[in-house]
Design a protein around this motif. Structure first.
Motif, short mmCIF file in Angstrom:
data_model
loop_
_atom_site.label_atom_id
_atom_site.label_comp_id
_atom_site.label_asym_id
_atom_site.label_seq_id
_atom_site.Cartn_x
_atom_site.Cartn_y
_atom_site.Cartn_z
N ARG A 61 0.83 -1.34 -0.02
CA ARG A 61 0.08 0.15 0.08
C ARG A 61 0.89 1.13 -0.08
O ARG A 61 0.27 2.41 -0.22
CB ARG A 61 -0.96 0.06 1.31
N ARG A 64 0.93 3.74 -3.32
CA ARG A 64 -0.24 4.39 -3.46
C ARG A 64 -0.61 5.67 -2.47
O ARG A 64 -1.31 6.64 -2.49
CB ARG A 64 -1.68 3.70 -3.57
N SER A 65 -0.22 5.47 -1.32
CA SER A 65 -0.48 6.34 0.10
C SER A 65 0.63 7.14 0.34
O SER A 65 1.63 6.68 0.72
CB SER A 65 -0.95 5.62 1.13
N GLU A 118 4.32 8.01 -6.41
CA GLU A 118 3.19 7.32 -7.00
C GLU A 118 3.47 6.78 -8.44
O GLU A 118 4.24 7.32 -9.19
CB GLU A 118 2.16 8.61 -7.01
#
Length: 137
Positions: A61, A64-65, A118
Protein backbone atom coordinates in the motif's frame (compact mmCIF):
# COMPACT_ATOMS: atom_id res chain seq x y z
CA UNK A 1 7.05 -6.73 -4.55
CA UNK A 2 5.84 -9.90 -2.85
CA UNK A 3 9.35 -11.30 -2.58
CA UNK A 4 10.63 -8.01 -1.18
CA UNK A 5 7.96 -8.14 1.50
CA UNK A 6 9.02 -11.69 2.39
CA UNK A 7 12.65 -10.50 2.53
CA UNK A 8 11.56 -7.70 4.86
CA UNK A 9 9.75 -10.16 7.13
CA UNK A 10 12.80 -12.42 7.26
CA UNK A 11 15.07 -9.46 8.04
CA UNK A 12 12.75 -8.37 10.87
CA UNK A 13 12.76 -11.89 12.25
CA UNK A 14 16.55 -12.01 12.05
CA UNK A 15 16.80 -8.71 13.92
CA UNK A 16 14.51 -9.81 16.73
CA UNK A 17 15.98 -13.30 17.06
CA UNK A 18 19.65 -12.45 16.47
CA UNK A 19 19.97 -9.22 18.42
CA UNK A 20 20.02 -10.84 21.90
CA UNK A 21 22.97 -12.98 20.88
CA UNK A 22 24.86 -9.96 19.60
CA UNK A 23 23.98 -7.96 22.70
CA UNK A 24 25.40 -10.60 25.06
CA UNK A 25 28.76 -8.88 24.79
CA UNK A 26 27.08 -5.66 25.98
CA UNK A 27 26.17 -7.37 29.26
CA UNK A 28 29.16 -5.70 30.89
CA UNK A 29 27.38 -2.35 30.47
CA UNK A 30 24.53 -3.61 32.65
CA UNK A 31 26.92 -4.77 35.34
CA UNK A 32 28.70 -1.42 35.45
CA UNK A 33 25.46 0.49 36.04
CA UNK A 34 24.65 1.68 32.51
CA UNK A 35 21.08 0.43 32.56
CA UNK A 36 20.00 3.39 30.41
CA UNK A 37 22.31 2.30 27.58
CA UNK A 38 21.00 -1.25 27.62
CA UNK A 39 17.40 0.00 27.69
CA UNK A 40 18.12 2.39 24.83
CA UNK A 41 19.72 -0.45 22.85
CA UNK A 42 16.69 -2.67 23.44
CA UNK A 43 14.29 0.05 22.25
CA UNK A 44 16.46 0.64 19.16
CA UNK A 45 16.42 -3.08 18.31
CA UNK A 46 12.63 -3.19 18.68
CA UNK A 47 12.20 -0.15 16.42
CA UNK A 48 14.66 -1.62 13.93
CA UNK A 49 12.65 -4.85 13.76
CA UNK A 50 9.32 -3.00 13.72
CA UNK A 51 10.38 -1.10 10.60
CA UNK A 52 10.96 -4.35 8.72
CA UNK A 53 7.64 -5.80 9.86
CA UNK A 54 5.86 -2.56 8.90
CA UNK A 55 7.27 -2.78 5.37
CA UNK A 56 6.33 -6.47 5.20
CA UNK A 57 2.73 -5.83 6.21
CA UNK A 58 2.02 -2.49 4.52
CA UNK A 59 4.50 -2.54 1.65
CA UNK A 60 1.93 -3.11 -1.07
CA UNK A 61 0.00 0.00 0.00
CA UNK A 62 2.99 2.35 0.33
CA UNK A 63 3.13 2.94 -3.41
CA UNK A 64 -0.34 4.55 -3.44
CA UNK A 65 -0.53 6.24 -0.03
CA UNK A 66 1.53 9.35 0.69
CA UNK A 67 1.06 8.96 4.45
CA UNK A 68 2.29 5.35 4.50
CA UNK A 69 5.21 6.26 2.24
CA UNK A 70 6.20 9.03 4.67
CA UNK A 71 5.93 6.70 7.67
CA UNK A 72 7.98 4.03 5.89
CA UNK A 73 10.58 6.61 4.90
CA UNK A 74 10.84 7.83 8.51
CA UNK A 75 11.28 4.29 9.86
CA UNK A 76 13.90 3.48 7.24
CA UNK A 77 15.66 6.79 7.95
CA UNK A 78 15.87 5.72 11.60
CA UNK A 79 17.48 2.50 10.41
CA UNK A 80 19.98 4.41 8.27
CA UNK A 81 20.98 6.69 11.13
CA UNK A 82 21.18 4.03 13.82
CA UNK A 83 22.98 1.60 11.51
CA UNK A 84 25.46 4.29 10.51
CA UNK A 85 26.16 5.09 14.17
CA UNK A 86 26.70 1.40 14.89
CA UNK A 87 29.04 1.05 11.94
CA UNK A 88 31.02 4.10 13.03
CA UNK A 89 31.31 3.36 16.74
CA UNK A 90 31.22 -0.42 17.16
CA UNK A 91 34.26 -2.62 17.64
CA UNK A 92 32.38 -5.94 17.51
CA UNK A 93 33.02 -7.61 14.14
CA UNK A 94 29.88 -9.78 14.30
CA UNK A 95 27.75 -6.72 14.94
CA UNK A 96 29.41 -4.85 12.07
CA UNK A 97 28.70 -7.66 9.60
CA UNK A 98 25.08 -8.05 10.71
CA UNK A 99 24.49 -4.31 10.68
CA UNK A 100 26.06 -3.91 7.24
CA UNK A 101 23.85 -6.64 5.77
CA UNK A 102 20.72 -5.14 7.35
CA UNK A 103 21.62 -1.69 6.06
CA UNK A 104 21.88 -3.12 2.55
CA UNK A 105 18.39 -4.62 2.94
CA UNK A 106 17.12 -1.26 4.25
CA UNK A 107 18.53 0.62 1.26
CA UNK A 108 17.00 -1.92 -1.11
CA UNK A 109 13.58 -1.61 0.59
CA UNK A 110 13.80 2.19 0.49
CA UNK A 111 14.52 2.14 -3.23
CA UNK A 112 11.70 -0.32 -3.87
CA UNK A 113 8.91 1.09 -1.70
CA UNK A 114 9.58 4.73 -0.81
CA UNK A 115 11.65 6.29 -3.58
CA UNK A 116 9.45 5.60 -6.65
CA UNK A 117 6.63 7.79 -5.35
CA UNK A 118 3.25 7.44 -6.97
CA UNK A 119 2.76 5.23 -9.98
CA UNK A 120 2.09 7.08 -13.22
CA UNK A 121 -1.42 6.91 -14.55
CA UNK A 122 -1.97 4.15 -17.04
CA UNK A 123 -5.33 5.40 -18.23
CA UNK A 124 -6.61 8.70 -19.48
CA UNK A 125 -8.63 10.74 -17.04
CA UNK A 126 -12.34 10.88 -17.81
CA UNK A 127 -13.65 14.00 -19.49
CA UNK A 128 -16.00 16.28 -17.63
CA UNK A 129 -19.68 15.52 -17.94
CA UNK A 130 -21.79 17.75 -20.11
CA UNK A 131 -24.10 19.98 -18.17
CA UNK A 132 -27.67 20.69 -19.15
CA UNK A 133 -26.69 24.02 -20.69
CA UNK A 134 -24.21 22.40 -23.06
CA UNK A 135 -26.54 19.72 -24.40
CA UNK A 136 -28.19 20.45 -27.75
CA UNK A 137 -31.93 20.95 -27.73
Amino acid sequence: MFYLRILSFLAGSAVLLGAPFLMLSARAGLASGHVFLVLLGTIAVLLFGFAYFFVALAGHRTVRSQRLRTATGALLAFQFVSGGVLLALSQNSQLLMACGALLCVSVFLFLAFVYPGELPRTHRPMRRRDTAEMLPN
